[in-house]
Enzyme design. Sequence first.
Site, PDB file in Angstrom:
ATOM      1  N   TYR A 167      56.578  49.064  39.623  1.00 55.88           N
ATOM      2  CA  TYR A 167      57.305  48.304  38.604  1.00 55.88           C
ATOM      3  C   TYR A 167      58.486  49.052  37.990  1.00 55.88           C
ATOM      4  O   TYR A 167      59.235  48.471  37.206  1.00 55.88           O
ATOM      5  CB  TYR A 167      56.344  47.877  37.488  1.00 55.88           C
ATOM      6  CG  TYR A 167      55.221  47.012  37.993  1.00 55.88           C
ATOM      7  CD1 TYR A 167      55.455  45.705  38.403  1.00 55.88           C
ATOM      8  CD2 TYR A 167      53.920  47.507  38.083  1.00 55.88           C
ATOM      9  CE1 TYR A 167      54.423  44.909  38.881  1.00 55.88           C
ATOM     10  CE2 TYR A 167      52.884  46.717  38.554  1.00 55.88           C
ATOM     11  CZ  TYR A 167      53.144  45.420  38.955  1.00 55.88           C
ATOM     12  OH  TYR A 167      52.128  44.639  39.430  1.00 55.88           O
ATOM     13  N   HIS A 226      59.734  37.978  39.168  1.00 51.25           N
ATOM     14  CA  HIS A 226      58.760  39.071  39.297  1.00 51.25           C
ATOM     15  C   HIS A 226      59.519  40.362  39.550  1.00 51.25           C
ATOM     16  O   HIS A 226      60.482  40.378  40.325  1.00 51.25           O
ATOM     17  CB  HIS A 226      57.777  38.814  40.439  1.00 51.25           C
ATOM     18  CG  HIS A 226      56.917  37.623  40.189  1.00 51.25           C
ATOM     19  ND1 HIS A 226      55.854  37.664  39.321  1.00 51.25           N
ATOM     20  CD2 HIS A 226      57.000  36.354  40.645  1.00 51.25           C
ATOM     21  CE1 HIS A 226      55.306  36.462  39.264  1.00 51.25           C
ATOM     22  NE2 HIS A 226      55.988  35.647  40.054  1.00 51.25           N
TER      23      HIS A 226
END
EC number: 4.2.1.10
Length: 151
Positions: free
Chosen positions: A24, A102
Site C-alpha cells: 500500500y 483501490h
Amino acid sequence: MAQTIYVLNGPNLNLLGTREPEIYGRATLADVEKLCAETAAGFGLVAVCRQSNHEGQLIDWIHQARSEKVAGLVINAGGYTHTSIALHDALVGVQIPTVEVHVSNVFAREDFRHHSFIAKAAFASLCGFGIDGYRLAITGLAAKLGASATA
C-alpha cells in the site's frame, strides 16, 4: 457554490502508511485526504473525506450523499469491496456518479480480491496506481460531472 463530492474510505484504510507498506505504500490517510482536497479544488469541487471500519456507517454516508445532493462519490471500500452486497445496493439506490478506487492492484493479489460488488455500481474503477488513483478518480469524476480545471 461549489459542488461537493464525497471520498469514502472503508476498513483498515486508517492504517495507510503503516499497514503492509510493500503493498500500500507509505502515504497515510491524511496524505490521501490532502491529495483529494487539492485535486477537487482544482476542478472547483469540494471533497468531503470520510473513513470508517464499519459497513453501516459507509452506507449511512452514501444515503446522506443523496439527501445532501452530493454531485459524486469516490469510494475505496477496502475489504467490503469483495463481500458487501449492501454497499452495492446503497450505491445503486442513490444514483450518484461513483468511481471505485483501490491503492493496490487487486487483480495481482489473492483470488478473493478479484471480485468487486462495488464495480457493478460505479461508472469507473481504478486500481494499482497507489494513492495517485484518488487523483485519477477525482479527475474522471470531474469530467463526468462536466467540471473544468480551474487556472
